[in-house]
Scaffold this active site. Structure first.
Site, PDB file in Angstrom:
ATOM      1  N   ARG A 154      -0.582  -8.913  13.346  1.00  0.00           N
ATOM      2  CA  ARG A 154      -1.087  -7.928  12.370  1.00  0.00           C
ATOM      3  C   ARG A 154      -1.911  -8.620  11.283  1.00  0.00           C
ATOM      4  O   ARG A 154      -2.934  -8.091  10.844  1.00  0.00           O
ATOM      5  CB  ARG A 154       0.085  -7.149  11.746  1.00  0.00           C
ATOM      6  CG  ARG A 154       0.678  -6.107  12.691  1.00  0.00           C
ATOM      7  CD  ARG A 154       2.059  -5.654  12.262  1.00  0.00           C
ATOM      8  NE  ARG A 154       2.089  -4.996  10.972  1.00  0.00           N
ATOM      9  CZ  ARG A 154       3.208  -4.821  10.250  1.00  0.00           C
ATOM     10  NH1 ARG A 154       4.363  -5.256  10.706  1.00  0.00           N
ATOM     11  NH2 ARG A 154       3.144  -4.209   9.091  1.00  0.00           N
ATOM     12  N   ARG A 175      12.139  -6.733   5.457  1.00  0.00           N
ATOM     13  CA  ARG A 175      12.212  -5.352   5.927  1.00  0.00           C
ATOM     14  C   ARG A 175      12.686  -5.286   7.377  1.00  0.00           C
ATOM     15  O   ARG A 175      13.403  -4.351   7.763  1.00  0.00           O
ATOM     16  CB  ARG A 175      10.854  -4.661   5.775  1.00  0.00           C
ATOM     17  CG  ARG A 175      10.944  -3.174   6.084  1.00  0.00           C
ATOM     18  CD  ARG A 175       9.663  -2.439   5.778  1.00  0.00           C
ATOM     19  NE  ARG A 175       8.565  -2.908   6.592  1.00  0.00           N
ATOM     20  CZ  ARG A 175       7.315  -2.501   6.458  1.00  0.00           C
ATOM     21  NH1 ARG A 175       7.005  -1.628   5.522  1.00  0.00           N
ATOM     22  NH2 ARG A 175       6.367  -2.955   7.239  1.00  0.00           N
ATOM     23  N   ARG A 201      -9.786   0.904   8.372  1.00  0.00           N
ATOM     24  CA  ARG A 201      -9.403  -0.440   8.769  1.00  0.00           C
ATOM     25  C   ARG A 201     -10.497  -1.125   9.580  1.00  0.00           C
ATOM     26  O   ARG A 201     -10.376  -2.298   9.907  1.00  0.00           O
ATOM     27  CB  ARG A 201      -8.160  -0.355   9.654  1.00  0.00           C
ATOM     28  CG  ARG A 201      -6.865  -0.802   9.007  1.00  0.00           C
ATOM     29  CD  ARG A 201      -5.765  -0.473  10.006  1.00  0.00           C
ATOM     30  NE  ARG A 201      -4.585  -1.256   9.890  1.00  0.00           N
ATOM     31  CZ  ARG A 201      -3.488  -0.863   9.213  1.00  0.00           C
ATOM     32  NH1 ARG A 201      -3.491   0.226   8.510  1.00  0.00           N
ATOM     33  NH2 ARG A 201      -2.411  -1.615   9.244  1.00  0.00           N
ATOM     34  N   ARG A 225      11.680  -1.876  11.521  1.00  0.00           N
ATOM     35  CA  ARG A 225      10.421  -1.296  12.022  1.00  0.00           C
ATOM     36  C   ARG A 225       9.972  -2.149  13.201  1.00  0.00           C
ATOM     37  O   ARG A 225       9.944  -3.379  13.123  1.00  0.00           O
ATOM     38  CB  ARG A 225       9.365  -1.289  10.902  1.00  0.00           C
ATOM     39  CG  ARG A 225       8.379  -0.145  11.062  1.00  0.00           C
ATOM     40  CD  ARG A 225       7.455  -0.015   9.888  1.00  0.00           C
ATOM     41  NE  ARG A 225       6.170  -0.636  10.154  1.00  0.00           N
ATOM     42  CZ  ARG A 225       5.130  -0.544   9.352  1.00  0.00           C
ATOM     43  NH1 ARG A 225       5.225   0.134   8.225  1.00  0.00           N
ATOM     44  NH2 ARG A 225       3.992  -1.136   9.656  1.00  0.00           N
ATOM     45  N   LYS A 266       0.836  -1.209   0.000  1.00  0.00           N
ATOM     46  CA  LYS A 266       0.000   0.000   0.000  1.00  0.00           C
ATOM     47  C   LYS A 266       0.872   1.261   0.000  1.00  0.00           C
ATOM     48  O   LYS A 266       0.628   2.201  -0.749  1.00  0.00           O
ATOM     49  CB  LYS A 266      -0.927   0.013   1.231  1.00  0.00           C
ATOM     50  CG  LYS A 266      -1.839  -1.203   1.327  1.00  0.00           C
ATOM     51  CD  LYS A 266      -2.743  -1.134   2.556  1.00  0.00           C
ATOM     52  CE  LYS A 266      -2.018  -1.185   3.889  1.00  0.00           C
ATOM     53  NZ  LYS A 266      -1.305  -2.454   4.172  1.00  0.00           N
TER      54      LYS A 266
HETATM   55  P1  AP5 Z   1       4.765  -1.550   1.907  1.00  0.00           P
HETATM   56  O1  AP5 Z   1       4.612  -0.767   0.666  1.00  0.00           O
HETATM   57  O2  AP5 Z   1       5.298  -0.905   3.104  1.00  0.00           O
HETATM   58  O3  AP5 Z   1       3.409  -2.315   2.251  1.00  0.00           O
HETATM   59  P2  AP5 Z   1       2.176  -1.849   3.129  1.00  0.00           P
HETATM   60  O4  AP5 Z   1       0.990  -2.525   2.576  1.00  0.00           O
HETATM   61  O5  AP5 Z   1       2.189  -0.366   3.225  1.00  0.00           O
HETATM   62  O6  AP5 Z   1       2.527  -2.539   4.488  1.00  0.00           O
HETATM   63  P3  AP5 Z   1       2.796  -1.961   5.948  1.00  0.00           P
HETATM   64  O7  AP5 Z   1       4.006  -2.592   6.502  1.00  0.00           O
HETATM   65  O8  AP5 Z   1       2.727  -0.498   5.968  1.00  0.00           O
HETATM   66  O9  AP5 Z   1       1.664  -2.660   6.756  1.00  0.00           O
HETATM   67  P4  AP5 Z   1       0.545  -2.187   7.668  1.00  0.00           P
HETATM   68  O10 AP5 Z   1      -0.628  -1.947   6.826  1.00  0.00           O
HETATM   69  O11 AP5 Z   1       0.390  -3.182   8.724  1.00  0.00           O
HETATM   70  O12 AP5 Z   1       1.188  -0.894   8.376  1.00  0.00           O
HETATM   71  P5  AP5 Z   1       0.616   0.516   8.787  1.00  0.00           P
HETATM   72  O13 AP5 Z   1       1.751   1.431   8.809  1.00  0.00           O
HETATM   73  O14 AP5 Z   1      -0.579   0.855   7.991  1.00  0.00           O
HETATM   74  O15 AP5 Z   1       5.687  -2.811   1.520  1.00  0.00           O
HETATM   75  C1  AP5 Z   1       6.105  -3.749   2.512  1.00  0.00           C
HETATM   76  C2  AP5 Z   1       7.533  -4.221   2.170  1.00  0.00           C
HETATM   77  O16 AP5 Z   1       7.492  -4.943   0.936  1.00  0.00           O
HETATM   78  C3  AP5 Z   1       8.531  -3.073   1.941  1.00  0.00           C
HETATM   79  O17 AP5 Z   1       9.777  -3.473   2.407  1.00  0.00           O
HETATM   80  C4  AP5 Z   1       8.514  -2.900   0.425  1.00  0.00           C
HETATM   81  O18 AP5 Z   1       9.726  -2.393  -0.053  1.00  0.00           O
HETATM   82  C5  AP5 Z   1       8.289  -4.319  -0.055  1.00  0.00           C
HETATM   83  N1  AP5 Z   1       7.543  -4.386  -1.321  1.00  0.00           N
HETATM   84  C6  AP5 Z   1       6.505  -3.589  -1.712  1.00  0.00           C
HETATM   85  N2  AP5 Z   1       6.048  -3.964  -2.925  1.00  0.00           N
HETATM   86  C7  AP5 Z   1       6.801  -5.041  -3.295  1.00  0.00           C
HETATM   87  C8  AP5 Z   1       6.799  -5.874  -4.448  1.00  0.00           C
HETATM   88  N3  AP5 Z   1       5.937  -5.688  -5.468  1.00  0.00           N
HETATM   89  N4  AP5 Z   1       7.691  -6.898  -4.504  1.00  0.00           N
HETATM   90  C9  AP5 Z   1       8.575  -7.083  -3.480  1.00  0.00           C
HETATM   91  N5  AP5 Z   1       8.631  -6.327  -2.358  1.00  0.00           N
HETATM   92  C10 AP5 Z   1       7.740  -5.304  -2.266  1.00  0.00           C
HETATM   93  O19 AP5 Z   1       0.121   0.265  10.270  1.00  0.00           O
HETATM   94  C11 AP5 Z   1       1.017   0.018  11.322  1.00  0.00           C
HETATM   95  C12 AP5 Z   1       0.269  -0.005  12.644  1.00  0.00           C
HETATM   96  O20 AP5 Z   1      -0.275   1.285  12.899  1.00  0.00           O
HETATM   97  C13 AP5 Z   1      -0.927  -0.957  12.722  1.00  0.00           C
HETATM   98  O21 AP5 Z   1      -0.550  -2.256  13.111  1.00  0.00           O
HETATM   99  C14 AP5 Z   1      -1.794  -0.275  13.775  1.00  0.00           C
HETATM  100  O22 AP5 Z   1      -1.302  -0.528  15.064  1.00  0.00           O
HETATM  101  C15 AP5 Z   1      -1.580   1.195  13.469  1.00  0.00           C
HETATM  102  N6  AP5 Z   1      -2.560   1.736  12.512  1.00  0.00           N
HETATM  103  C16 AP5 Z   1      -2.286   2.272  11.289  1.00  0.00           C
HETATM  104  N7  AP5 Z   1      -3.410   2.692  10.687  1.00  0.00           N
HETATM  105  C17 AP5 Z   1      -4.429   2.411  11.568  1.00  0.00           C
HETATM  106  C18 AP5 Z   1      -5.824   2.596  11.507  1.00  0.00           C
HETATM  107  N8  AP5 Z   1      -6.420   3.152  10.430  1.00  0.00           N
HETATM  108  N9  AP5 Z   1      -6.568   2.162  12.549  1.00  0.00           N
HETATM  109  C19 AP5 Z   1      -5.988   1.625  13.645  1.00  0.00           C
HETATM  110  N10 AP5 Z   1      -4.658   1.412  13.758  1.00  0.00           N
HETATM  111  C20 AP5 Z   1      -3.878   1.816  12.731  1.00  0.00           C
HETATM  112 MG    MG Z   2       2.290   0.988   4.807  1.00  0.00          MG
END
Ligand code: AP5
Ligand code: MG
Length: 186
Positions: free
Chosen positions: A144, A127, A88, A133, A13
């Site tokens: 997660r 990662r 979410r 992270r 994402k």
């Molecule tokens: P990346 O692009 O970072 O993927 P992502 O879907 O953004 O994954 P996140 O790690 O951000 O996951 P998340 O949704 O749990 O985290 P968030 O920050 O929202 O890619 C991941 C990895 O893969 C990277 O290393 C990238 O380089 C690699 N990659 C990407 N594309 C690739 C490809 N095509 N091929 C190979 N490799 C690739 O949330 C974190 C925490 O915050 C949550 O657990 C929660 O506690 C809190 N939080 C955030 N938002 C909310 C909300 N709305 N409500 C409640 N809690 C929340």
């Molecule tokens: Mg993300």
């Protein structure tokens, strides 16, 4: 244009959202980044959020709803935005729908980035080795993914009812996935 990126942790994402935001000249709103900034800054919100984030659990809606509302109401987001990492939960989805509807707007695209669980775990483990992270440890990643399946995956059905979900196979290279998204979004 309001484009929602849905998908499990590690689905891409953030990666695809950044490319899309640049290409379309739209702001990207990422709740995870906003929360991590608050954690780094040590604000009261950040301190409360950290307790949940470190365990891989969702930060409670009581905290998140205000954050989302503020972001969507900001002038930068008046003409459109890329939504990454929210909604979410059902309550978050309702807030987004209502906030946009109040000003005669709606989500124009809901993209579901579809990646096998095996690949998600592989990406986040990779990662963890490079970026460190806090929530990429194997145990937290497991939580997660469970939380995603339980609380967030049902939103796919919520949006599918309106016929608005595009499933994007997202296991290819970053460029292949970006091309597929471009095909859908235009
Ligand atoms: P990346 O692009 O970072 O993927 P992502 O879907 O953004 O994954 P996140 O790690 O951000 O996951 P998340 O949704 O749990 O985290 P968030 O920050 O929202 O890619 C991941 C990895 O893969 C990277 O290393 C990238 O380089 C690699 N990659 C990407 N594309 C690739 C490809 N095509 N091929 C190979 N490799 C690739 O949330 C974190 C925490 O915050 C949550 O657990 C929660 O506690 C809190 N939080 C955030 N938002 C909310 C909300 N709305 N409500 C409640 N809690 C929340
Ligand atoms: Mg993300």
């Amino acid at each position: 244009m309001f484009i929602l990126l849905l998908g499990a942790p590690g689905a891409g994402k953030g990666t695809q959202g950044a490319l899309l935001a640049r290409r379309l000249g739209l702001p990207k709103i990422t709740t995870g980044d906003l929360l991590r900034a608050a954690v780094s800054a040590g604000t009261p919100l950040g301190r409360e959020a950290k307790r949940h984030m470190d365990q891989g659990k969702l930060v409670p809606d009581t905290i998140i709803l205000g954050l989302i509302k503020g972001q969507l109401d900001a002038p930068e987001a008046n003409g459109g935005a890329i939504l990454d990492g929210f909604p979410r939960t059902a309550a978050q989805a309702e807030l987004v729908d209502r906030t946009l509807a109040e000003r005669g707007q709606r989500l124009t695209h809901v993209l579901l980035l579809d990646v096998s669980e095996e690949e998600l775990i592989r990406r986040l483990a990779a990662r963890a080795g490079t970026e460190g992270r806090a929530d990429d440890s194997p145990e937290t990643v497991r939580t997660r993914l469970q939380v995603y399946r339980r609380d967030t995956a049902p939103l796919v059905a919520h949006y599918a009812q309106r016929g608005a979900v595009h499933r994007v196979p997202a296991t290819g290279t970053v460029e292949q996935v970006a091309n597929e998204i471009q095909r859908v979004v235009g």
